[in-house]
Design an enzyme around this catalytic site. Structure first.
Site, short mmCIF file in Angstrom:
data_model
loop_
_atom_site.label_atom_id
_atom_site.label_comp_id
_atom_site.label_asym_id
_atom_site.label_seq_id
_atom_site.Cartn_x
_atom_site.Cartn_y
_atom_site.Cartn_z
N HIS A 231 -10.70 22.15 -22.15
CA HIS A 231 -9.32 22.55 -21.91
C HIS A 231 -9.21 23.87 -21.14
CE1 HIS A 231 -9.97 24.85 -25.76
NE2 HIS A 231 -9.23 25.73 -25.11
N ASP A 259 -13.46 17.65 -25.71
CA ASP A 259 -13.12 19.00 -25.29
C ASP A 259 -14.39 19.71 -24.82
OD1 ASP A 259 -11.75 21.26 -24.68
OD2 ASP A 259 -11.25 21.81 -26.74
N GLY A 338 -8.30 32.90 -26.16
CA GLY A 338 -9.32 33.49 -25.29
C GLY A 338 -10.72 33.28 -25.80
N SER A 340 -11.74 30.43 -26.74
CA SER A 340 -12.07 29.04 -26.38
C SER A 340 -13.31 28.97 -25.51
CB SER A 340 -10.92 28.40 -25.62
OG SER A 340 -10.04 27.77 -26.51
N SER A 355 -13.22 24.94 -29.68
CA SER A 355 -12.18 24.06 -29.17
C SER A 355 -10.81 24.62 -29.52
CB SER A 355 -12.33 22.65 -29.74
OG SER A 355 -11.25 21.83 -29.35
#
Length: 514
Positions: A231, A259, A338, A340, A355
């Protein structure tokens, strides 16, 4: 737990927590050279032997000889630098790599050099003189146009300072030298068509920027780039590194449903088997074996740094506002926007990339991560790893340096124990430090240089008390003290403690990697 988990950073705007603008991250540690292996050539890593044979034109036997010489050279140079004082004019290994050469300005000191087992040559300028010339050039560096002048350095072999310029710019370089007020005969100008450019490390947990405005975190370095969350960006999206320098492009991305993604980086970036611990050090990555449910796990990310918890579940499906994602693992380690894409690691084994989640690092929450092995398999990627730890074995009694009871607490004293292959006896030689698989470093207690100082583990800081070199003679030396790791009182039993002591060449001070 919030009923609506969200991804922690994304290319979509609605209901997503992303950074608003690029911000500098934490730079990776400088590249270093690992200590030499003292085993027979057949025991050296095949890739190392092949590369040295290819690039240095050596036979397999010469590789082993050269590495043993290189391990001892720094200790010899250090001693001679102290003994020769202002007459020291530099030291280097010649192209054949057989013996250290040391330059002196006073021929009468040649016997001192030979007594240390090094070759000697007489030079006209001392190292301190050459350093002074370089400093004079440094003081005017703002006036050295990068278009014409590439740089300058002390070259101890030629006993001069070398200024490198582009072809056709010799006159400009000479003028720069003259304006700096240094002796012209101390400087050589050479030309090179290749201009230097900075190189950077890829490290798990560090920030990167997508499309110039979205912040995410690096997962794990792979050959050719790094893995991260899908993502964070679509295939073709450009990325900038932690320093806002061009880094690479998303080569593949899948979200929702899955993801995961990977970024192919450019030649300015070097993948490293590291995860940012956000305490001034790195956690090394040895592999990607899935940890059991209930295992401790830690994650690294640009927003909230290093956070730990346990693995609560695997193969879970989570419904985000953008759609459902299956195959995720769940943990109670917190994360925020952030984070992620950042790395999840259990011990020294890579687990996955961040994720999404619910909650935050103030009130707690639940976080899901995409397992890393699925990403590697889908894209056919190879994780960059240390290959695991090595044992440090006593030549005297064949016991291993060991962390007692696998207690990796700060300040735990080290001992020798029957070699058993556990993580308590696994060490990584990393840039002059010896690291455990739990990211602690071998350390001299309180930074002492006195005989009898305890050898322990401590949080890695890179200070001189944590620098050790294993010489070709089998001495495990702390350069700050110029003393050796010693088995206290010649204790030949399991549990014998280790101490710092004057290097005596005795059997209780001899070690090997095994």
């Amino acid at each position: 737990m919030s009923p609506h988990p969200r991804v922690l950073g994304s290319f979509a705007a609605a209901l997503l927590l992303v950074g608003a603008a690029p911000a500098p991250g934490v730079a990776g540690p400088p590249a270093t050279t690992a200590p030499a292996h003292r085993a027979a050539p057949a025991d050296l890593p095949p890739g190392l032997v092949e590369a040295m044979r290819r690039d240095l034109g050596l036979t397999a036997a010469q590789v082993g000889d050269r590495l043993r010489t290189e391990a001892a050279a720094p200790a010899v140079e250090r001693r001679l630098r102290a003994k020769l004082g202002p007459a020291f004019a530099g030291a280097w290994l010649p192209t054949d790599g057989k013996r250290l050469t040391v330059a002196v300005t006073d021929p009468a000191l040649a016997p001192v050099v030979r007594a240390e087992g090094a070759d000697v040559t007489v030079a006209g300028r001392s190292e301190s003189t050459l350093d002074a010339v370089k400093r004079a050039l440094d003081r005017r560096r703002a006036r050295a146009g990068s278009r014409d002048i590439h740089g300058w350095h002390v070259d101890v072999v030629s006993n001069s300072v070398v200024v490198t310029a582009r072809p056709g710019a010799t006159a400009a370089a000479t003028a720069y030298v003259r304006a700096s007020g240094v002796p012209a005969d101390a400087v050589r100008v050479v030309t090179s068509p290749a201009a230097p450019r900075p190189l950077y490390d890829i490290r798990g947990g560090d920030q990167y920027v997508i499309n110039g405005n979205t912040l995410c975190s690096v997962g794990f370095a792979v050959v050719g780039g790094f893995v991260t969350a899908g993502h964070c960006g679509r295939a073709g999206s450009p990325t900038l590194g932690f320093n806002n320098v061009s880094q690479g492009t998303f080569a593949g991305s899948s979200f929702p449903g899955d993801d995961y993604a990977w970024v192919r980086t450019n030649s300015s970036w070097t993948p490293q088997p590291w995860v940012n611990s956000y305490s001034g050090g790195n956690v090394t990555v040895a592999g990607s074996q899935d940890a059991a449910i209930g295992s401790s796990v830690c994650r690294s990310g640009r927003t909230t740094g290093w956070r730990c918890g346990t693995i609560l579940g695997r193969n879970e499906t989570v419904v985000y506002p953008q759609g459902a994602v299956s195959g995720l693992s769940r943990s109670n380690a917190c994360a925020e926007g952030g984070d992620s894409g950042g790395a999840w690691i259990s011990g020294n084994q890579a687990q996955g990339v961040t994720s999404g989640g619910s909650g935050n690092c103030s009130s707690g929450g639940t976080t899901w991560f995409q397992p890393v092995n699925e990403i590697l398999g889908v894209y056919g990627l190879s994780l960059v790893t240390t290959g695991g730890g090595e044992r440090i074995v006593s030549n005297w009694n064949n016991r291993c340096i060991d962390v007692p009871n696998s207690n990796f607490s700060d300040g735990a004293p080290l001992q020798t124990w029957t070699c058993n292959g556990t993580s308590a006896q696994a060490w990584a030689f990393t840039g002059g430090t010896l690291r455990t698989q739990n990211n602690k470093c071998m350390d001299v207690a309180w930074g002492s240089t006195a005989n009898g100082a305890t050898i322990q583990i401590a949080n890695c800081s890179g200070n001189p008390a944590q620098q050790f070199v294993l010489s070709a003679a089998g001495d495990l030396v702390n350069p700050q003290a110029n003393k050796c790791v010693d088995i206290t009182d010649w204790n030949n039993s399991d549990g014998a403690r280790l101490q710092l002591w004057d290097c005596a060449g005795t059997a209780n001070q001899k070690w090997r990697r095994g």
